[in-house]
Design a protein around this motif. Structure first.
Motif, mmCIF file in Angstrom:
data_model
loop_
_atom_site.group_PDB
_atom_site.id
_atom_site.type_symbol
_atom_site.label_atom_id
_atom_site.label_comp_id
_atom_site.label_asym_id
_atom_site.label_seq_id
_atom_site.Cartn_x
_atom_site.Cartn_y
_atom_site.Cartn_z
ATOM 1 N N ALA A 90 -4.466 3.950 0.978
ATOM 2 C CA ALA A 90 -5.179 4.886 1.838
ATOM 3 C C ALA A 90 -6.671 4.914 1.525
ATOM 4 N N TYR A 91 -7.046 4.350 0.381
ATOM 5 C CA TYR A 91 -8.448 4.296 -0.020
ATOM 6 C C TYR A 91 -8.963 2.868 0.122
ATOM 7 N N GLY A 92 -10.282 2.716 0.109
ATOM 8 C CA GLY A 92 -10.881 1.396 0.199
ATOM 9 C C GLY A 92 -11.528 0.975 -1.098
ATOM 10 N N ASP A 93 -12.331 -0.091 -1.026
ATOM 11 C CA ASP A 93 -13.072 -0.617 -2.178
ATOM 12 C C ASP A 93 -12.114 -1.008 -3.305
ATOM 13 N N PHE A 94 -11.393 -2.102 -3.100
ATOM 14 C CA PHE A 94 -10.332 -2.502 -4.021
ATOM 15 C C PHE A 94 -10.819 -3.520 -5.055
ATOM 16 N N GLN A 95 -10.204 -3.444 -6.220
ATOM 17 C CA GLN A 95 -10.284 -4.488 -7.236
ATOM 18 C C GLN A 95 -8.861 -4.966 -7.494
ATOM 19 N N MET A 96 -8.622 -6.273 -7.347
ATOM 20 C CA MET A 96 -7.281 -6.822 -7.540
ATOM 21 C C MET A 96 -7.357 -8.006 -8.499
ATOM 22 N N PHE A 97 -6.721 -7.877 -9.646
ATOM 23 C CA PHE A 97 -6.585 -9.024 -10.539
ATOM 24 C C PHE A 97 -5.166 -9.560 -10.379
ATOM 25 N N LEU A 98 -5.038 -10.785 -9.882
ATOM 26 C CA LEU A 98 -3.735 -11.361 -9.542
ATOM 27 C C LEU A 98 -3.318 -12.343 -10.631
ATOM 28 N N ALA A 99 -2.275 -11.980 -11.355
ATOM 29 C CA ALA A 99 -1.829 -12.801 -12.485
ATOM 30 C C ALA A 99 -0.895 -13.923 -12.065
ATOM 31 N N ARG A 100 -0.368 -13.851 -10.847
ATOM 32 C CA ARG A 100 0.503 -14.927 -10.358
ATOM 33 C C ARG A 100 0.403 -15.018 -8.845
ATOM 34 N N GLY A 101 -0.048 -16.150 -8.361
ATOM 35 C CA GLY A 101 -0.121 -16.357 -6.917
ATOM 36 C C GLY A 101 -1.077 -15.393 -6.240
ATOM 37 N N CYS A 102 -0.953 -15.309 -4.917
ATOM 38 C CA CYS A 102 -1.742 -14.361 -4.126
ATOM 39 C C CYS A 102 -0.837 -13.810 -3.042
ATOM 40 N N GLU A 103 -0.450 -12.559 -3.188
ATOM 41 C CA GLU A 103 0.496 -11.972 -2.240
ATOM 42 C C GLU A 103 -0.179 -11.389 -1.011
ATOM 43 N N PHE A 104 -1.503 -11.445 -0.970
ATOM 44 C CA PHE A 104 -2.245 -10.897 0.162
ATOM 45 C C PHE A 104 -2.617 -12.003 1.159
ATOM 46 N N PHE A 105 -3.039 -11.570 2.354
ATOM 47 C CA PHE A 105 -3.455 -12.487 3.424
ATOM 48 C C PHE A 105 -2.332 -13.439 3.829
ATOM 49 N N LEU A 106 -1.105 -12.958 3.801
ATOM 50 C CA LEU A 106 0.019 -13.799 4.210
ATOM 51 C C LEU A 106 0.135 -13.823 5.733
ATOM 52 N N PRO A 107 0.382 -14.981 6.310
ATOM 53 C CA PRO A 107 0.603 -15.033 7.760
ATOM 54 C C PRO A 107 1.819 -14.189 8.136
ATOM 55 N N PRO A 108 1.782 -13.481 9.248
ATOM 56 C CA PRO A 108 2.897 -12.602 9.639
ATOM 57 C C PRO A 108 4.245 -13.310 9.680
ATOM 58 N N ASP A 109 4.268 -14.600 10.055
ATOM 59 C CA ASP A 109 5.547 -15.311 10.175
ATOM 60 C C ASP A 109 6.249 -15.495 8.832
ATOM 61 N N ILE A 110 5.484 -15.475 7.745
ATOM 62 C CA ILE A 110 6.056 -15.746 6.429
ATOM 63 C C ILE A 110 6.905 -14.582 5.921
ATOM 64 N N ILE A 111 6.666 -13.389 6.448
ATOM 65 C CA ILE A 111 7.379 -12.212 5.941
ATOM 66 C C ILE A 111 8.892 -12.362 6.086
ATOM 67 N N ASP A 112 9.345 -13.084 7.108
ATOM 68 C CA ASP A 112 10.789 -13.259 7.302
ATOM 69 C C ASP A 112 11.440 -14.010 6.138
ATOM 70 N N SER A 113 10.788 -15.037 5.628
ATOM 71 C CA SER A 113 11.365 -15.785 4.507
ATOM 72 C C SER A 113 11.302 -14.968 3.218
ATOM 73 N N ILE A 114 10.276 -14.122 3.080
ATOM 74 C CA ILE A 114 10.197 -13.242 1.905
ATOM 75 C C ILE A 114 11.308 -12.201 1.958
ATOM 76 N N ILE A 115 11.555 -11.674 3.156
ATOM 77 C CA ILE A 115 12.637 -10.692 3.313
ATOM 78 C C ILE A 115 13.985 -11.342 3.007
ATOM 79 N N LYS A 116 14.135 -12.590 3.390
ATOM 80 C CA LYS A 116 15.366 -13.308 3.053
ATOM 81 C C LYS A 116 15.535 -13.392 1.542
ATOM 82 N N SER A 117 14.438 -13.694 0.838
ATOM 83 C CA SER A 117 14.488 -13.729 -0.631
ATOM 84 C C SER A 117 14.839 -12.368 -1.194
#
Length: 493
Positions: free
Chosen positions: A285-312
């Motif tokens: 709900a707030y802005g101005d984010f700091q994100m340290f990603l220790a594995r992969g990048c879970e952001f900016f995923l194409p909408p179509d990919i969510i179906d395979s993640i939900i399957k997992s």
């Protein structure tokens, strides 16, 4: 004959019964009968009566069938008639079992008479703290609760971090420990981060120790209490180890009262607790984010990919509620990162690893992206970047920093008001927290400041909306070559 094992062995020898026959009659494996005879074990109390009755009947039948009643009476110094024989054997077995049980209990009680150990020398103290105490915690078959009033930052200053191989636990461990917030520094935060990463399988709760500073206690519930004498530098100069259950219980109750919820600074928590409180939803709900990603990048995923993640997610045991949360979250992220300022910090090695294997940790689900999904992900990142000039990637070259990358097991998510850490190893480990939630405003402000300072390090390269396409023009060929090699490896496997 008061010893159960000796009596049982004598009856078996007298009747010349096979051990296998005795085992069948008792309803136990032959190894148990051997242990009973050798006095190393006794039948369980709840079945001892039925076992002894069955054995008495079998022994009596065998003696009478062999016409050895007189020999039995002579051997066991008793006068008994044939119709009394079974009852007599049952009675002496019952009496011997009782005597052996009482003797064993007295030995256990005697062996467990609590003693206090006084550790004076530097060697004794170090050996107990680095070898005996960890072994005690690791070997417990019950969940372990530890209270420590010592200042963890001072302990870490005096104790170099052990980078040896992590250990396996028998039960979960939860530690409540103090922090002296008046003197906390940047090096202390780095030491704390190292601590939770090294011991990612232990759940820590960190408290402001203002109300119990100077108590110098370590109490392990139902096991031991250590009273420490600490010098001005924070070194333990003397330790008294108490194992008296009554005293340990009293010390635990007294120490637990010092840890108040309003002094909680950093809390280990689970995904379920984060969901129930709405913490993860409200975080965005707030802005101005700091994100340290220790594995992969879970952001900016194409909408179509969510179906395979939900399957997992379904394959990993999640339900429809999580599916709804995922679909809502990915829409929320798309909306946020098109307009809000966001800084993403990624280690160069983990970025390359993601390109090679596609493994990422989407909220609570471990998912491996296919090569096509990784290509779509890269394209979507470039698209989103072109729409928001306030997006920044900071790539950290860990070869230029003095910090072991194997001690990086937690991602960081900060919006300047709320901050939490996510344990990326929790998916592969049975114990430990899924998250750490930072509850103290000063700590959040300090970490925010230090993350901003990280941008100016020589080991960090900044890619904004303008420079990212340039980066892809320069290195895109190598990236797609890596993806092609990954695709070939998958095909060969």
């Amino acid at each position: 004959m008061s010893n159960y094992g000796e009596l049982l062995k004598s009856l078996i020898k007298f009747t010349d019964m096979k051990m296998s026959s005795v085992a069948d009659i008792a309803g136990y494996d032959i190894s148990y009968i051997s242990k009973w005879c050798n006095k190393s074990k006794l039948p369980a109390s709840r079945v001892a009566g039925s076992v002894n009755r069955s054995l008495a009947r079998a022994f009596a039948d065998e003696i009478l069938e062999q016409n050895e009643l007189d020999s039995f009476c002579h051997e066991f110094s008793v006068t008994v008639r044939a119709e009394q024989l079974e009852t007599y054997i049952y009675t002496i077995l019952k009496s011997a079992f009782k005597n052996s049980m009482e003797y064993n209990n007295s030995q256990i009680k005697k062996a467990s008479v609590p003693n206090s150990r006084v550790l004076i020398s530097r060697y004794e103290i170090d050996d107990y703290m680095t070898r005996e105490l960890p072994a005690l915690l690791r070997s417990s078959q019950e969940p372990v609760d530890v209270l420590c009033t010592l200042d963890i930052c001072q302990i870490l200053q005096e104790t170099p971090m052990d980078y040896s191989q992590e250990v396996l636990l028998s039960s979960p461990i939860r530690v409540k420990i103090g922090i002296n917030t008046e003197n906390i520094s940047k090096s202390d935060y780095l030491a704390l981060y190292s601590l939770i990463n090294k011991y990612h399988y232990i759940s820590f709760d960190f408290y402001d120790n203002v109300n119990f500073r100077g108590q110098n206690l370590i109490v392990i519930k139902n096991q031991a209490a250590i009273l420490c004498s600490v010098d001005q530098t924070g070194k333990i100069t003397l330790a008294v180890v108490i194992t008296d259950p009554e005293k340990v219980d009293k010390l635990y109750e007294r120490t637990a009262a010092m840890f108040k919820i309003n002094h909680l600074l950093i809390m280990a928590t689970s995904s379920k607790e984060m969901m129930q409180t709405g913490y993860r939803s409200n975080f965005y709900a707030y802005g101005d984010f700091q994100m340290f990603l220790a594995r992969g990048c879970e952001f900016f995923l194409p909408p179509d990919i969510i179906d395979s993640i939900i399957k997992s997610s379904y394959e990993q045991g999640f339900d429809e509620y999580m599916e709804k949360f995922f679909r809502k979250l990915i829409v929320t992220w798309d909306d946020i990162f098109r307009k809000e300022k966001s800084d993403f910090y990624i280690l160069k090695s983990t970025l390359l690893k993601y390109i090679e294997d596609g493994e990422l940790y989407f909220t609570d689900v471990m998912h491996r992206m296919t090569v096509d999904e990784r290509k779509a992900h890269i394209a979507h990142v470039l698209k989103e970047y072109s729409q928001n000039e306030n997006l920044n990637f900071y790539i950290i070259d860990e070869e230029k920093i003095h910090f072991p990358t194997k001690l990086i097991n937690f991602s960081l998510f900060n919006n300047h008001k709320k901050l939490f850490l996510k344990n990326i190893n929790r998916f592969h480990c049975e114990y430990g927290p899924q998250f750490y939630s930072i509850l103290n405003e000063k700590i959040i402000a300090d970490i925010t400041k230090y993350m901003d300072e990280l941008k100016d390090y020589d080991s960090v390269t900044h890619y904004n909306a303008t420079s990212l396409p340039e980066f892809m023009d320069r290195y895109g060929g190598m990236v797609y070559k890596m993806l092609s090699l990954s695709e070939l490896n998958d095909f060969c496997l």
